[in-house]
Design a protein around this motif. Structure first.
Motif, short mmCIF file in Angstrom:
data_model
loop_
_atom_site.label_atom_id
_atom_site.label_comp_id
_atom_site.label_asym_id
_atom_site.label_seq_id
_atom_site.Cartn_x
_atom_site.Cartn_y
_atom_site.Cartn_z
N CYS A 1 -4.11 -32.59 -21.17
CA CYS A 1 -4.51 -33.26 -19.80
C CYS A 1 -4.33 -34.80 -19.95
O CYS A 1 -3.52 -35.67 -19.51
N PHE B 1 7.60 -26.67 -14.28
CA PHE B 1 8.49 -26.41 -15.21
C PHE B 1 8.25 -27.14 -16.58
O PHE B 1 8.07 -26.28 -17.83
N VAL C 1 10.06 -17.50 -23.71
CA VAL C 1 10.00 -18.86 -23.02
C VAL C 1 11.00 -18.81 -21.88
O VAL C 1 11.20 -19.38 -20.74
N ILE C 2 12.35 -18.08 -22.14
CA ILE C 2 13.18 -18.34 -21.30
C ILE C 2 13.01 -17.64 -20.18
O ILE C 2 13.24 -17.85 -18.96
N ALA D 1 7.10 -40.50 -7.64
CA ALA D 1 8.35 -40.80 -7.10
C ALA D 1 8.77 -39.80 -5.82
O ALA D 1 9.49 -40.36 -4.78
N LYS E 1 5.45 -24.25 -25.86
CA LYS E 1 6.29 -24.61 -26.84
C LYS E 1 5.29 -25.55 -27.85
O LYS E 1 5.65 -26.04 -28.83
N ASN F 1 1.31 -40.95 -23.09
CA ASN F 1 2.48 -40.22 -23.20
C ASN F 1 3.49 -40.92 -24.60
O ASN F 1 4.21 -39.88 -25.09
N ILE G 1 9.76 -29.37 -10.83
CA ILE G 1 10.14 -29.81 -12.07
C ILE G 1 8.65 -30.06 -13.08
O ILE G 1 8.78 -29.74 -14.01
N ILE H 1 3.82 -39.87 -12.46
CA ILE H 1 4.83 -40.66 -12.22
C ILE H 1 6.10 -39.76 -11.33
O ILE H 1 6.50 -40.38 -10.44
N ILE H 2 6.28 -38.71 -11.73
CA ILE H 2 7.32 -37.82 -11.15
C ILE H 2 6.72 -37.58 -9.77
O ILE H 2 7.47 -37.64 -8.81
N ILE I 1 -1.00 -35.82 -17.95
CA ILE I 1 -1.12 -35.97 -16.52
C ILE I 1 -0.46 -37.32 -16.16
O ILE I 1 0.33 -37.51 -15.02
N GLY I 2 -0.45 -38.36 -16.88
CA GLY I 2 0.36 -39.81 -16.57
C GLY I 2 1.97 -39.44 -16.28
O GLY I 2 2.40 -40.15 -15.44
N TYR I 3 2.40 -38.72 -17.22
CA TYR I 3 3.96 -38.44 -17.05
C TYR I 3 4.17 -37.57 -15.59
O TYR I 3 5.04 -38.07 -14.87
#
Lengths: 284, 280
Positions: free
Chosen positions: A153, A207, A266-267, A166, A215, A110, A204, A162-163, A157-159
């Motif tokens: 991936c 999203f 995107v919005i 948590a 993007k 990441n 999250i 982590i979420i 994936i790592g990011y």
């Protein structure tokens, strides 16, 4: 206190607000205006109404890029989130050794930027392709597509893991204990207790992966640069190429109109997603 | 039951170890190739180890640092990242305090504009932003932080304001009653309480600015200034033949500092990301 702070307001708000005007608000509205113009530089913009927008829908490369992006996003969102959640589940097990090391390793990609990641994977994938006697990335749409997915991936994936970790750690132990006393299998506990409780994390992560995939630019540019013949070009890269790779009066206006459509897309998509998963969240 | 859990843990450990090796493999591959001679770096030979004949020592690194201008790129990247992140943390936390404490139409508008700016893709503003930066002469590494402050303000203001709402007002009020003016209250009372959030925001913004490619490419004069991502892309783009050796060495030189910083501050980074996501 509010009164005193109000008096000092300019000092507190003005630096950020001025930079925000320069770096976002002004370029945004100028961009919106320019999408209705024909121009090669900002100074020679000529208002032409909806002309650019009509041309966007005749531009098959944009539609191709849209479908490529959509197909890429669906697969990458699903695979990143499923793998990240699975890893998070394993890493939050009791008495598993070395969780810290695994976490560190999985998160590492990441921190490496998209351009560098793209080249690393280009070298790796081209080597595999040449060893199995397949055409290289520059001539191989399928490899380009799957290469982008594997690359994303590897990076994300790592990011997301982590979420999710948590989120899972916030599930009260009383709940899972109560479930197991009531005779729930670990599969049932997962679906009926843990998943609803980590819904905010899912909101999250979906999203983030959604907007990241839609993007995506750096990785696309570095890994395939849209080769072969724009077949692996995603929306952001398509807009960039329209702006900077073409000479002629009509292109910049067309690019700006594409950018506006991209922005609206995107919005809208992120709003729909946010509503959909947010509504499934439960109160703790 | 206990034995079963233990056995499962064992299986998972093995699977995770294999996965970890696969995860590190791409970086290790580049590392090995960076020690090979220029003409031994081939497409289908990327997985072979350097041998006695193909081993080239640190030549590629010397070339990358010497001829390819790696050090000046490193300098620009460092300066841009540090100045931008410092500006974002200072100015955005000041604004966030105001937005959280003063209720007015301006606060509401600014806050929602920030939220909006987080979703807008960069392509929407890239052309006009680089034109604006040129016009205002914000196109050097020394003042590009203004642009980063403007474009990065959305996330920072949003996250810090969110946190600010959860800290009690009474402490600040007590300070004001004791005769602190807002400036002193902010720097000696509010700022220290914000520290954990500032660490999260700082890490997220630093990761973004350090790795950002498109914004500096469009804003800076590429002939004069190249950040590290620009340099790597430049290697591939502008020569007829890519010098693979120095390229591999440059990639390694880019990754090594990141990995060192990561291993040193690993706990903060992972915590910061988790905390940032929960609040965002």
């Amino acid at each position: 206190m509010e009164k005193a702070l109000r008096k000092y307001g300019p000092l507190f708000v003005l630096p950020t607000f001025a930079a925000f005007l320069i770096g976002f608000v002004y370029p945004f509205f100028q961009g919106l205006y320019l999408s209705f113009c024909q121009f090669t530089t900002i100074n020679n913009a000529k208002f032409i109404g909806l002309g650019n927008y009509l041309k966007v829908f005749q531009d098959t490369s944009f539609l191709d890029a849209f479908w490529f992006t959509a197909l890429f996003s669906v697969v990458s969102i699903l695979s990143i989130n499923v793998f990240a959640f699975a890893l998070a589940l394993i890493l939050t097990r009791d008495h598993l050794k070395g969780t810290n090391i695994f976490r560190t390793v999985f998160f590492m990609p990441n921190l490496i930027g998209g351009i560098v990641l793209g080249y690393i994977w280009q070298i790796l994938i081209n080597c595999i392709l040449s060893l199995v006697g397949q055409p290289l990335l520059a001539l191989n749409t399928k490899a380009g597509y799957w290469g982008l997915i594997i690359l994303m991936c590897w990076q994300q994936i790592g990011y997301m893991m982590i979420i999710y970790i948590a989120g899972l750690q916030n599930v009260p132990e009383a709940l899972t204990e109560a479930a197991s006393i009531d005779g729930a299998t670990s599969w049932q506990t997962l679906w009926k207790v843990k998943l609803p409780m980590v819904m905010p994390s899912i909101t999250i992560c979906v999203f983030l992966t959604l907007t990241n995939s839609f993007k995506l630019f750096d990785q696309n540019l570095a890994l395939t640069a849209g080769e072969p013949a724009h077949a692996t070009e995603m929306l952001a890269l398509n807009i960039y190429q329209t702006f900077y790779a073409r000479a002629g009066a009509q292109w910049k206006g067309l690019g700006q109109a594409k950018a506006v459509i991209f922005c609206i897309l995107v919005i809208v998509i992120s709003l729909i997603q946010f509503r959909a998963t947010h509504s499934k969240e439960v109160q703790q | 039951m206990k034995n079963k859990a233990k056995a499962l843990n064992g299986i998972f450990s093995v699977i995770l170890s294999i996965l970890s090796l696969l995860y590190i493999f791409p970086v290790v591959m580049i590392l090995f190739n960076s020690f090979k001679q220029e003409n031994s770096i081939t497409t289908d030979g990327a997985f072979t180890l350097p041998t006695a004949e193909t081993f080239d020592g640190l030549t590629n690194y010397v070339n990358a640092i010497g001829a390819q201008g790696f050090l000046s790129s490193l300098g620009y990247s460092l300066f841009i990242t540090i100045s931008s992140v410092a500006a974002i943390l200072l100015f955005c936390s000041m604004s966030a305090w105001y937005l959280a404490r003063v209720k007015s139409w301006f606060s509401t508008m600014f806050y929602y504009l920030c939220v909006f700016s987080m979703v807008v893709p960069f392509q929407m503003v890239m052309y006009t932003l680089s034109a604006t930066a040129d016009k205002l002469k914000l196109n050097t590494p020394w003042n590009i932080w203004v642009i980063y402050l403007g474009f990065g303000a959305g996330l920072a203001v949003f996250m810090i304001t969110g946190f600010m709402k959860s800290i009690p007002l009474e402490i600040e009020e007590a300070a004001m009653i004791d005769g602190c003016n807002p400036i002193r209250t902010f720097f000696s009372i509010v700022m220290p309480m914000l520290k954990p959030t500032l660490v999260s925001v700082g890490i997220l913004e630093a990761m973004w600015v350090w790795n950002d490619y498109l914004l500096p490419t469009l804003v800076l004069d590429i002939k004069k200034y190249k950040t590290i991502p620009m340099l790597i892309q430049y290697f591939r783009g502008s020569y007829g033949r890519v010098e693979m050796g120095p390229m591999m060495a440059s990639i390694m030189l880019t990754i090594i500092p990141i990995i060192i910083v990561y291993l040193l501050g690993q706990k903060h980074i992972i915590k910061g990301v988790a905390a940032g996501a929960v609040k965002g």
